[in-house]
Design an enzyme around this catalytic site. Structure first.
Site, PDB file in Angstrom:
ATOM      1  N   ARG A 266       0.862  -1.190   0.000  1.00 25.29           N
ATOM      2  CA  ARG A 266       0.000   0.000   0.000  1.00 25.29           C
ATOM      3  C   ARG A 266       0.892   1.232   0.000  1.00 25.29           C
ATOM      4  NH1 ARG A 266      -5.118  -1.988   2.334  1.00 25.29           N
ATOM      5  NH2 ARG A 266      -5.393  -3.767   0.950  1.00 25.29           N
TER       6      ARG A 266
ATOM      7  N   GLU B 200       0.446   4.169   0.844  1.00 29.74           N
ATOM      8  CA  GLU B 200      -0.201   5.237   1.611  1.00 29.74           C
ATOM      9  C   GLU B 200       0.859   5.924   2.454  1.00 29.74           C
ATOM     10  OE1 GLU B 200      -2.939   3.042   3.905  1.00 29.74           O
ATOM     11  OE2 GLU B 200      -4.497   3.019   2.375  1.00 29.74           O
TER      12      GLU B 200
ATOM     13  N   ARG C  49      -0.631   1.967  12.955  1.00 32.58           N
ATOM     14  CA  ARG C  49      -1.213   0.747  12.402  1.00 32.58           C
ATOM     15  C   ARG C  49      -1.108   0.628  10.880  1.00 32.58           C
ATOM     16  NH1 ARG C  49      -7.579   1.072  12.489  1.00 32.58           N
ATOM     17  NH2 ARG C  49      -7.849   2.970  11.332  1.00 32.58           N
ATOM     18  N   HIS C  50      -0.317   1.474  10.252  1.00 34.86           N
ATOM     19  CA  HIS C  50      -0.156   1.369   8.805  1.00 34.86           C
ATOM     20  C   HIS C  50       1.254   0.949   8.438  1.00 34.86           C
ATOM     21  CE1 HIS C  50      -3.889   3.779   8.672  1.00 34.86           C
ATOM     22  NE2 HIS C  50      -4.064   3.132   7.543  1.00 34.86           N
TER      23      HIS C  50
ATOM     24  N   GLU D 155     -10.816  -1.934  13.160  1.00 37.96           N
ATOM     25  CA  GLU D 155     -11.265  -2.771  12.056  1.00 37.96           C
ATOM     26  C   GLU D 155     -10.107  -3.631  11.565  1.00 37.96           C
ATOM     27  OE1 GLU D 155     -11.530  -1.048   8.123  1.00 37.96           O
ATOM     28  OE2 GLU D 155     -10.991  -3.130   7.824  1.00 37.96           O
TER      29      GLU D 155
ATOM     30  N   SER E  91     -12.524  -6.322   6.247  1.00 36.13           N
ATOM     31  CA  SER E  91     -13.622  -5.671   5.584  1.00 36.13           C
ATOM     32  C   SER E  91     -13.971  -6.568   4.409  1.00 36.13           C
ATOM     33  CB  SER E  91     -13.144  -4.294   5.131  1.00 36.13           C
ATOM     34  OG  SER E  91     -14.156  -3.652   4.465  1.00 36.13           O
TER      35      SER E  91
ATOM     36  N   ARG F  19      -1.469  -6.704  11.908  1.00 34.13           N
ATOM     37  CA  ARG F  19      -2.448  -5.957  12.681  1.00 34.13           C
ATOM     38  C   ARG F  19      -3.226  -6.869  13.629  1.00 34.13           C
ATOM     39  NH1 ARG F  19      -6.466  -1.569   9.945  1.00 34.13           N
ATOM     40  NH2 ARG F  19      -4.581  -0.678   9.067  1.00 34.13           N
TER      41      ARG F  19
END
Lengths: 323, 526
Positions: free
Chosen positions: B298, B300, B306-307, B449, B452, B500
């Site tokens: 990712r 991001e 948490r990333h 979360e 998903s 996670r």
């Protein structure tokens, strides 16, 4: 309708806001336009394009100028008439209002009955639609089983059971109760209360959550249920409500009792309460007390230790489940 | 202040170590110069010659001795008076006159070894032992002796080792960038008296091999392996097939904004940000139930706890008959199985980790708790937080919800079903009864979360419609839509990030603690 932007833009024909160079050889006078506040009547008809009078000032000026105009008196009279008419209208509306108020008062006599009706309806549904009950698998809350069946025509207790991570596996007795609760077919018409039954490692036998603080003890759950519903279980109006309350406490102690003598003492008090009637506390109908006592006796595996009278009562209680 | 003193202390230590190293070097020189003599040539009567020293580099010489070694974890009273060989790390060494105490460490196990000057052990040997640098790997021959009073600070506390031979197998540099004791010191915020010396996250990550030697990290990564193993075992048992999806992909699979571009010969390609398309294609290709374990990327630029930019994804996809709850409940039960497995099989690991990072034990319900979106809106409204019918949950609201659910049901894991359609991606199947909702679900651990998932639209025409509704360029996702043109069973699935899940299960505060070599926007090394 944005006309001004669409129109052809013209140069102003008269330019009036440039600085005028005054000759210095002449006698210097104050600018009469700049001192409007001190102005007397003679200046007033000189209206400058740049001057923006607010409406209040304009009206004032108009009134000043119009003194002595002949139509004025007529106008005043007209206005007075209008004011009088308004006054009359106001009175009419007021009288109408009063009429309505009287009507309100008469209808209020009817309302209490309606309120009572809704109130009694509400008491039946006073329990929230979801209840969380934590139960210790070593002493399963058998009361739920009876309640589910006794109340099936008033409240549908839909039980979903969960195993909490503090318990490795469910003992047989709890498993039997669980499947009995989950498989019971309920009539569809009555209000539904979803009960989440969580098997958990807790110190007391049963804990239930309505708000944020858990309330412990199976009997306290039964008390809550009987108080917030209007069913045959409630004992508030019973003449023996004190006795029922103290016996409910005895049922709680029975589950917690550690020695045999303690237990047999409690059983004796139950026996006294039963005497020769059908149900505990001398009732002809089962009450919360019977539900609590049945559950406590079954949790402690005392069915064999009961004497004849209590034994028959126990069988009658059990019949409530199977019937 | 604390840091300062720590610095000066470590400086002092460093100086000492440097001196030691100098000495050792001199000795080594001396030894090299006089191969006939041993290092303690000064001491004419060295009775321990040939019982200590540095082993030559082990290169799998056929003439090497055949010895059986005992693991430290097996050291106990049953071995008393046996002479055993042990290979382990030197955790700490302390010389006191004619004695030298060594703490041996092997993963989370520690034991004490003692070198006493005696008829067979010379002073020189004790001196040599006391100069071995920390973290070196040593071989020891020793007799197991009982310690009636117990050894403080060691896991094997009922016995100690009386050393008769000591050899260095691989020595460590004397100066360590971080001390293992500091890195494994428990974090007790309310304990005033405990030492406050900590190793900060970046120092740990820069010297990850040393950091990973702490018992806590050993336990974390064994537990992580456990999660992965349980995931595989549970799904394989239920007839799932493990597939491997490509990580170099031709087009951005999901949103498109957060993908890494890599040069690919004359053109460019992307790193997969989700194996979803390939899972779905496997379903369209009649694999029925598939799962995959692999890296997910990712791009991001978010520096949060948490990333990560690269993490391990555990993904599954499954065809179902009529209702996506078949899949949702299977995933829920999968989690319960994993949690149960961890609770029952990884007790020691969890307790070791909790010693350093205290956390409340993870609670869950069996079967998992399923809540509907309207239901939780009511719960939140009671707590004073209004959520619109078609609004997504923000992270703080999710946390609050986690606390509410925990208070009511005492579970750290729950499933939230029937999300509003508006907040889900275009390939999510709308709810047949209410156009505002969708057949999608999120799963939460400790209010965060972790998964998903949803029923995917498996009809090419409907998918095109949904994509158009979301304003997505059809030409860009043509390959995705094409996958459903030749018939595809209804299916649903979801994916989790391994790091996670482990972080949340253990109640740790940073996902970097559960990634062996974490990648984030600011770190690509080591």
């Amino acid at each position: 309708m944005n006309g001004p932007t669409k129109m052809y833009r013209m140069k102003p024909i008269v330019v009036h806001d440039f600085a005028v160079e005054l000759p210095k050889c002449m006698y210097r006078m104050n600018n009469i336009h700049s001192s409007r506040n001190k102005a007397d009547g003679t200046e007033d008809h000189v209206s400058l394009p740049n001057q923006k009078l607010d409406i209040f000032d304009q009206v004032k000026q108009f009134l000043k100028n119009s003194q002595g105009i002949p139509g004025m008196a007529e106008l005043e009279a007209k206005q007075n008439d209008i004011l009088k008419q308004l006054e009359q209208l106001k009175k009419q509306i007021h009288s109408l209002k009063c009429d309505l108020n009287i009507q309100n008062d008469t209808s209020s006599k009817v309302i209490p009955k309606v309120a009572q009706c809704t109130a009694s309806k509400r008491t039946k549904n006073n329990i929230p639609s979801t209840i969380v009950i934590n139960a210790n698998p070593d002493s399963p809350p058998y009361s739920l089983e009876i309640l589910q069946r006794l109340l099936q025509n008033q409240i549908a207790l839909v039980v979903t059971s969960y195993l909490h991570s503090t318990i490795a596996s469910l003992p047989d007795q709890a498993n039997v109760l669980k499947s009995s609760l989950e498989n019971f077919k309920l009539p569809a018409v009555v209000p539904v209360v979803n009960v989440s039954l969580i098997w958990k490692n807790i110190s007391s036998n049963v804990e239930f959550l309505i708000a944020h603080t858990p309330i412990s003890g199976e009997v306290n759950f039964l008390r809550y249920l009987s108080r917030s519903t209007d069913t045959q279980l409630s004992y508030d109006s019973d003449v023996k409500s004190n006795e029922i309350d103290s016996l409910l406490d005895q049922c709680y102690l029975l589950v917690r009792a550690k020695t045999k003598t303690e237990r047999s003492e409690i059983l004796q008090t139950l026996q006294k309460s039963l005497s020769k009637s059908q149900w505990l506390a001398g009732r002809s109908q089962p009450s919360v007390l019977d539900v609590a006592a049945y559950s406590a006796v079954r949790q402690c595996h005392l069915a064999k230790d009961l004497n004849v009278g209590l034994g028959k009562w126990y069988e009658r209680s059990q019949a409530l489940v199977t019937s | 202040m604390i840091e300062d003193t720590a610095k000066t202390e470590s400086k002092k230590a460093a100086k000492k170590e440097a001196k030691k190293a100098e000495k050792a070097a001199k000795k080594a020189e001396h030894r090299a110069g006089n191969p006939s003599e041993n290092i303690s040539s000064l001491d004419e009567e060295d009775v321990s010659t040939g019982k200590y020293g540095t082993l030559p580099l082990i290169r799998s010489d056929p003439s090497s001795p055949k010895r059986t070694f005992t693991y430290l974890k097996d050291l106990n009273k049953s071995l008393i008076n046996n002479v055993i060989w042990v290979r382990s790390r030197l955790h700490a060494v302390r010389a006191r006159g004619k004695q030298c105490f060594i703490v041996l460490r092997e993963r989370e196990f520690t034991a004490q070894a003692l070198i006493n000057v005696s008829e067979t052990v010379s002073k020189a040997m004790v001196k040599f032992s006391s100069n071995i640098s920390k973290e070196s790997i040593i071989d020891i021959e020793a007799k197991v002796a009982e310690v009636p009073s117990g050894v403080g600070g060691c896991t094997q506390n009922d016995v100690e080792l009386i050393v008769s031979q000591i050899w260095i197998v691989s020595s460590s540099l004397p100066q360590l960038p971080l001390q293992i004791e500091d890195a494994s010191r428990p974090e007790k915020p309310d304990d005033e008296e405990s030492l406050k010396i900590r190793v900060n996250q970046d120092t740990r990550l820069d010297n990850r091999i040393l950091d990973l030697r702490t018992p806590t990290n050993q336990a974390i990564f064994r537990l992580e392996a456990g999660v992965c193993r349980l995931f595989r075992d549970c799904l394989t048992k239920q007839g799932f097939v493990e597939i491997h999806t490509p990580k170099i992909i031709p087009a951005a699979s999901e949103g498109g904004a957060n993908v890494f571009t890599v040069s690919y010969f004359k053109g460019s390609a992307y790193l997969a940000q989700s194996p979803q398309l390939y899972k779905q294609m496997a379903i369209a290709a009649d694999f029925d139930k598939v799962f995959t374990v692999g890296a997910v990327f990712r791009a991001e630029d978010s520096n949060t706890h948490r990333h990560l930019t690269e993490f391990t994804g555990l993904d599954l996809e499954m065809a179902f008959k009529y209702h996506y709850h078949e899949v949702m409940l299977l995933i829920g039960n999968l989690f319960t199985e994993i949690f149960k497995g961890l609770r029952d099989q990884y007790k020691t690991e969890i307790s070791i980790i909790n010693q350093q990072y205290p956390a409340e034990p993870f609670t869950f319900l069996d079967p998992p708790l399923v809540l509907q979106y309207p239901e939780i809106r009511k719960m939140l409204a009671e707590a004073g937080v209004e959520i619109g019918e078609e609004d997504d949950l923000s992270t703080p609201v999710e946390k609050l919800l986690g606390r509410l659910v925990k208070a009511k049901y005492d579970t750290d894991f729950y499933i939230l079903d029937k999300y509003p359609l508006a907040v889900r991606p275009f390939y999510t199947m709308p709810d047949p009864q209410n156009a505002k909702f969708s057949n999608s679900y999120d799963m939460f651990m400790r209010g965060e979360e972790i998964l998903s998932g949803a029923q995917r639209v498996h009809d090419a025409q409907f998918l095109t419609e949904r994509a158009k509704f979301h304003g997505i360029d059809i030409t860009k996702i043509a390959a995705y839509i094409d996958a459903f043109k030749y018939g595809c069973p209804p299916h649903a699935g979801g994916g989790i990030g391994l790091e996670r899940v482990v972080m949340l299960y253990l109640g740790l505060d940073n996902v970097r603690k559960t990634s062996m070599f974490p990648r984030d926007p600011k770190r690509v090394a080591p």
